[in-house]
Enzyme design. Structure first.
Site, PDB file in Angstrom:
ATOM      1  N   GLU A  60       3.006   1.198  -8.246  1.00  0.00           N
ATOM      2  CA  GLU A  60       1.366   1.349  -8.028  1.00  0.00           C
ATOM      3  C   GLU A  60       0.215   1.951  -9.073  1.00  0.00           C
ATOM      4  O   GLU A  60       0.136   2.178  -9.947  1.00  0.00           O
ATOM      5  CB  GLU A  60       0.772   0.534  -7.070  1.00  0.00           C
ATOM      6  CG  GLU A  60       1.247  -1.054  -6.610  1.00  0.00           C
ATOM      7  CD  GLU A  60       2.978  -1.034  -6.012  1.00  0.00           C
ATOM      8  OE1 GLU A  60       2.949   0.137  -5.829  1.00  0.00           O
ATOM      9  OE2 GLU A  60       2.927  -1.981  -6.052  1.00  0.00           O
ATOM     10  N   GLN A  82      -0.597  -6.803  -7.406  1.00  0.00           N
ATOM     11  CA  GLN A  82       0.502  -7.966  -7.445  1.00  0.00           C
ATOM     12  C   GLN A  82      -0.309  -8.203  -6.407  1.00  0.00           C
ATOM     13  O   GLN A  82      -0.871  -9.697  -5.696  1.00  0.00           O
ATOM     14  CB  GLN A  82       1.793  -8.285  -7.328  1.00  0.00           C
ATOM     15  CG  GLN A  82       2.203  -9.130  -7.392  1.00  0.00           C
ATOM     16  CD  GLN A  82       3.611  -9.412  -7.159  1.00  0.00           C
ATOM     17  OE1 GLN A  82       4.197  -8.643  -6.472  1.00  0.00           O
ATOM     18  NE2 GLN A  82       4.380  -9.231  -8.505  1.00  0.00           N
ATOM     19  N   ASP A  85      -2.804  -5.461  -1.193  1.00  0.00           N
ATOM     20  CA  ASP A  85      -1.956  -4.686  -0.277  1.00  0.00           C
ATOM     21  C   ASP A  85      -1.444  -3.685  -0.695  1.00  0.00           C
ATOM     22  O   ASP A  85      -1.402  -2.398  -0.317  1.00  0.00           O
ATOM     23  CB  ASP A  85      -1.466  -5.639   0.824  1.00  0.00           C
ATOM     24  CG  ASP A  85      -2.079  -7.350   1.557  1.00  0.00           C
ATOM     25  OD1 ASP A  85      -2.540  -7.873   0.708  1.00  0.00           O
ATOM     26  OD2 ASP A  85      -2.158  -6.887   2.637  1.00  0.00           O
ATOM     27  N   ILE A  87      -1.587  -1.415  -2.892  1.00  0.00           N
ATOM     28  CA  ILE A  87      -2.870  -0.935  -3.811  1.00  0.00           C
ATOM     29  C   ILE A  87      -2.719   0.361  -3.152  1.00  0.00           C
ATOM     30  O   ILE A  87      -2.749   1.076  -4.211  1.00  0.00           O
ATOM     31  CB  ILE A  87      -4.259  -1.335  -3.442  1.00  0.00           C
ATOM     32  CG1 ILE A  87      -4.701  -0.797  -4.839  1.00  0.00           C
ATOM     33  CG2 ILE A  87      -5.599  -1.012  -2.597  1.00  0.00           C
ATOM     34  CD1 ILE A  87      -6.492  -1.578  -5.276  1.00  0.00           C
ATOM     35  N   HIS A 129       0.371  -9.398   3.180  1.00  0.00           N
ATOM     36  CA  HIS A 129      -0.017  -9.840   1.921  1.00  0.00           C
ATOM     37  C   HIS A 129      -1.626 -10.286   2.013  1.00  0.00           C
ATOM     38  O   HIS A 129      -1.798 -11.807   1.230  1.00  0.00           O
ATOM     39  CB  HIS A 129       1.089 -10.972   1.312  1.00  0.00           C
ATOM     40  CG  HIS A 129       2.553 -10.047   0.686  1.00  0.00           C
ATOM     41  ND1 HIS A 129       2.927  -9.943   1.876  1.00  0.00           N
ATOM     42  CD2 HIS A 129       2.776 -10.522  -0.351  1.00  0.00           C
ATOM     43  CE1 HIS A 129       4.482  -9.591   1.309  1.00  0.00           C
ATOM     44  NE2 HIS A 129       4.002  -9.990   0.084  1.00  0.00           N
TER      45      HIS A 129
END
Lengths: 337, 454
Positions: A60, A82, A85, A87, A129
């Site tokens: 990320e 995606q 969480d 990030i 998630h």
């Protein structure tokens, strides 16, 4: 008008952006060949080619960093994280570099980067998630934060975000991808096909950043909310017998304080609803700003209905997720004070 | 009036340095931001910039001079029409305006003990010793390392260099390399190592050289340290302390000046401590090390060198999660923490001369927040000003304001007013930095406003 779900609307927005501007590129984990884990970029690589839509490694920090470099050099990247969480490994890049590039260079450089990320809970995603990390970003000068609540707004806001010359964090309520969800998890899933928010015009259109929308007019109290909770609030108000106004913020930073103030000065009562934990959440900022601006019009304490101050639970998801009942309780509370 | 340019400090611990090179000569005209000289220490080289415009009247130190003490006048700047020869004979006792120095002036707050309420946690008759916050933090770590051999420290330069800010001074000598560990420059890596060590039964203290660099490690802090006790159904916890300086210092610009208080205060599973005084720094760091949960311990670079009374007690530990009423008052409640306390107390002193009695609360812990103490105070004073160096949007003041408007609504006679840093990355330029950070004047104005005094 064509009916689309939020995924189709986001996909269409990106397709149009790729078509109109050769500088737009899309990348992230599984965004290319696979078309995104939620299918938001499905078919785009086949149509626009490997140079424009591609896969990144699982990094990320690397994804954001690459987007910043591209943005500073004239491209207009859409980077997908995606799940929101995930990030956090990219935080330093977002805050130290992305948000400050214009300021640090005294306007010589900007980074027109849009970071898209599926956000929020309600899908049995457990602790890693389901997060709603918007408050971290609304605190940072230099970035805009957007959360749509319908396919129509998702498409128009994403086009505005990508066409904006400054960085935008675009959080997508993943529970709303396939249909409006009103918090009743035992009811049959609803489709966007039966919802006016699923009316998505073909082609290019924008929904302006920084403008909230009154999704239900009312005179007794104001509910300030965004994302999935817009639909939960609508269902709660319908059952409550209280004529509450509901404001969908759509953009959290810069927040549309004019619309909020206009509404709260009229109703004198305010309930704030979000999924993220309460403490230091975006609701705290809203409450602080509302009491600063509407102090002499307030007739009851501003009340926050939020997720609990715990990590997002797997087993007890529906005890955590703010329910219609909690919103009705809060409305009754501000009405009887 | 001639302006003295002083030998700047490259860090709070620097005492002297070498003036390696002059970049101007006598008679040159300079504007703010122009480079004047190069300064060197064993650690770094820095250029001194002009803060004011004027003409270089006299260079007082030759280039190449070693061991020039910090704050020694190194040059004189004269304004148009002033005579350079007058500079040479200018009496050194002439007070110089604070803006004249090359180093931003840090106004020392003098708070006499009579103005600060006695700490109810300290038994009457206890002896006090004056030590710096830096020493108090070191003492807390040393005491806990003596008490529990599972406690260890790691971070960049914590061992042989004794800490980038000398907070871990002496620990390597006493505890050895196995317990005081220098790490590579990888916050993500050593924070992850620390979390693993804590899962495995040790009690790590992880020092970040500054919390700005902890952004590289925030995934470890939030997704691993904060969530694991919950995710494992209580089977595995993470007793770890992440500590280091937080917030603005002196002219270190946007990427070294962020205040992370409200970010961490938003995260379930973390405790967040941000002390002001040396006594609290010591007692709360000891509590943080003993706590079975991850604790974010936010220090302040500008407070490291400040001295405060610390009680001489064998084992002085304070509970995490309790605010302290540092000064009692009746008209307005000022809530702050860490360095904001200096502005709050300075403002309270000034307000007293106008007949306004301010109650000052030091939050000390930001999560869990001691809202009961704040609410009780505001129910008495009916007004509240929050003071912090965070940005305004989603700051600690936002949370306090939201709590007060929910729990003390019928007692509030004025909007809760937030004094914060400006909503911009912190500027490097000294004049802009000063404008971007809150000060006691802002607190005084806010307090007057909520009391409806103009």
């Amino acid at each position: 008008m064509p009916q689309q779900n939020m995924i189709q609307a986001l996909n269409a927005a990106q397709d149009i952006l790729l078509e109109r501007d050769p500088n737009v590129v899309i990348f992230g984990e599984d965004t290319g060949y696979f078309g995104g884990v939620f299918r938001a970029t499905d078919g785009l690589q086949a149509k626009h080619g490997l140079q424009r839509v591609f896969d990144s490694p699982i990094t990320e920090a690397g994804i954001i960093a690459m987007a910043i470099g591209m943005g500073a050099n004239g491209l207009r990247p859409i980077a997908e994280i995606q799940f929101s969480d995930y990030i956090f490994p990219g935080f330093d890049q977002i805050i130290s570099e992305l948000s400050r590039l214009r300021y640090r260079s005294a306007g010589q450089y900007t980074a027109p980067v849009t970071v898209r990320s599926p956000w929020g809970g309600g899908i049995r995603g457990g602790q890693t998630h389901s997060m709603s990390p918007e408050a971290f970003f609304t605190h940072i000068p230099g970035i805009k934060v957007v959360v749509p609540s319908t396919p129509h707004d998702a498409k128009g806001l994403l086009i505005s975000a990508v066409e904006d010359d400054d960085p935008v964090i675009f959080f997508e309520p993943k529970r709303l991808y396939n249909g409006p969800f009103d918090g009743d998890h035992e009811a049959a899933a609803k489709s966007w096909a039966q919802h006016s928010g699923g009316d998505v015009p073909d082609g290019h259109y924008t929904v302006p950043l920084g403008k909230a929308k009154v999704v239900r007019a009312g005179k007794d109290a104001s509910i300030i909310t965004y994302g999935t909770m817009v639909h939960v609030a609508l269902a709660a108000v319908a059952k409550s017998g209280i004529d509450a106004e509901i404001i969908d913020l759509r953009t959290l930073a810069p927040v549309d304080l004019d619309t909020i103030t206009w509404s709260v000065e009229k109703t004198g009562k305010c309930v704030i609803v979000h999924e993220a934990p309460k403490t230091s959440g975006f609701g705290a900022e809203l409450s602080a700003a509302i009491q600063e601006n509407c102090f002499y019009h307030l007739e009851a304490p501003i009340t926050r209905v939020t997720g609990w101050d715990t990590p997002y639970p797997h087993a007890h998801e529906w005890e955590y997720f703010p329910s219609q009942a909690r919103i009705i309780n809060a409305l009754q509370h501000v009405m009887k004070v | 009036m001639p302006v003295e340019i002083l030998m700047p400090a490259l860090s709070p611990t620097m005492e002297e340095g070498t003036l390696s090179k002059w970049l101007v000569k006598e008679g040159d005209t300079v504007s703010p931001g122009d480079l004047l000289a190069e300064i060197e220490t064993d650690k770094a080289t820095m250029e001194v910039e002009a803060v004011d415009e004027g003409t270089v009247g006299k260079l007082l130190v030759d280039e190449g001079t070693e061991g020039v003490p910090v704050n020694t006048p190194i040059a004189m700047l004269i304004a148009e029409g002033e005579d350079a020869t007058a500079v040479v004979s200018a009496p050194s006792a002439t007070p110089t305006p604070p803006v004249a120095s090359a180093v931003p002036e840090v106004v020392a707050v003098v708070v006499s003990t009579s103005e600060v309420a006695a700490d109810p946690d300290i038994p009457a008759g206890t002896e006090f010793v004056k030590i710096t916050v830096r020493e108090a933090l070191r003492d807390a770590m040393a005491e806990e390392m003596r008490r529990d051999e599972s406690v260890f420290v790691m971070g960049e330069e914590v061992a042989h260099y004794q800490g980038a800010y000398k907070v871990t001074q002496g620990l390597l000598d006493e505890f050895g390399e196995a317990r005081v560990v220098d790490t590579p420059i990888t916050e993500h890596g050593f924070a992850g190592l620390g979390v693993g060590a804590a899962f495995g039964g040790l009690r790590p203290i992880v020092e970040f050289m500054t919390f700005n660099f902890a952004m590289q490690a925030i995934d470890q802090i939030i997704n691993s340290a904060a969530k694991t006790l919950y995710m494992s159904g209580g089977q595995m916890g993470c007793p770890i302390v992440f500590r280091g300086p937080n917030g603005a210092a002196s002219r270190v610009a946007a990427q070294h000046s962020q205040d992370y208080s409200s970010w961490y205060a938003h995260v379930p599973g973390l405790k967040v401590v941000a002390p002001w005084s040396a006594a609290d720094a010591k007692a709360l760091l000891k509590a943080a090390i003993r706590d079975p949960n991850p604790v974010i311990f936010l220090e302040n670079e500008l407070l490291y060198g400040k001295s405060y009374d610390v009680p001489v007690l064998d084992d002085y530990v304070l509970p995490i999660g309790r605010a302290r009423v540092v000064r009692e008052g009746a008209d307005v409640t000022i809530v702050s923490y860490s360095r904001g306390m200096e502005h709050a107390l300075e403002a309270a002193n000034a307000l007293a001369t106008e007949g306004l009695s301010a109650e000052v609360i030091d939050l000390r812990t930001l999560r869990p927040l001691d809202t009961a103490t704040v609410v009780a105070s505001v129910k008495k004073t009916n007004r509240c000003v929050t003071v912090e160096e965070c940005w305004p949007v989603c700051g600690i003041g936002s949370e306090i304001s939201a709590v007060l408007v929910a729990e003390a609504f019928d007692y509030l006679d004025a909007p809760v007013t937030r004094v914060t840093a400006k909503d911009v990355p912190l500027p490097y330029a000294a004049n802009l930095e000063k404008l971007a950070l809150p000060g006691s004047v802002d607190v005084i104005e806010a307090a007057r406003a909520v009391c409806y005094r103009s």
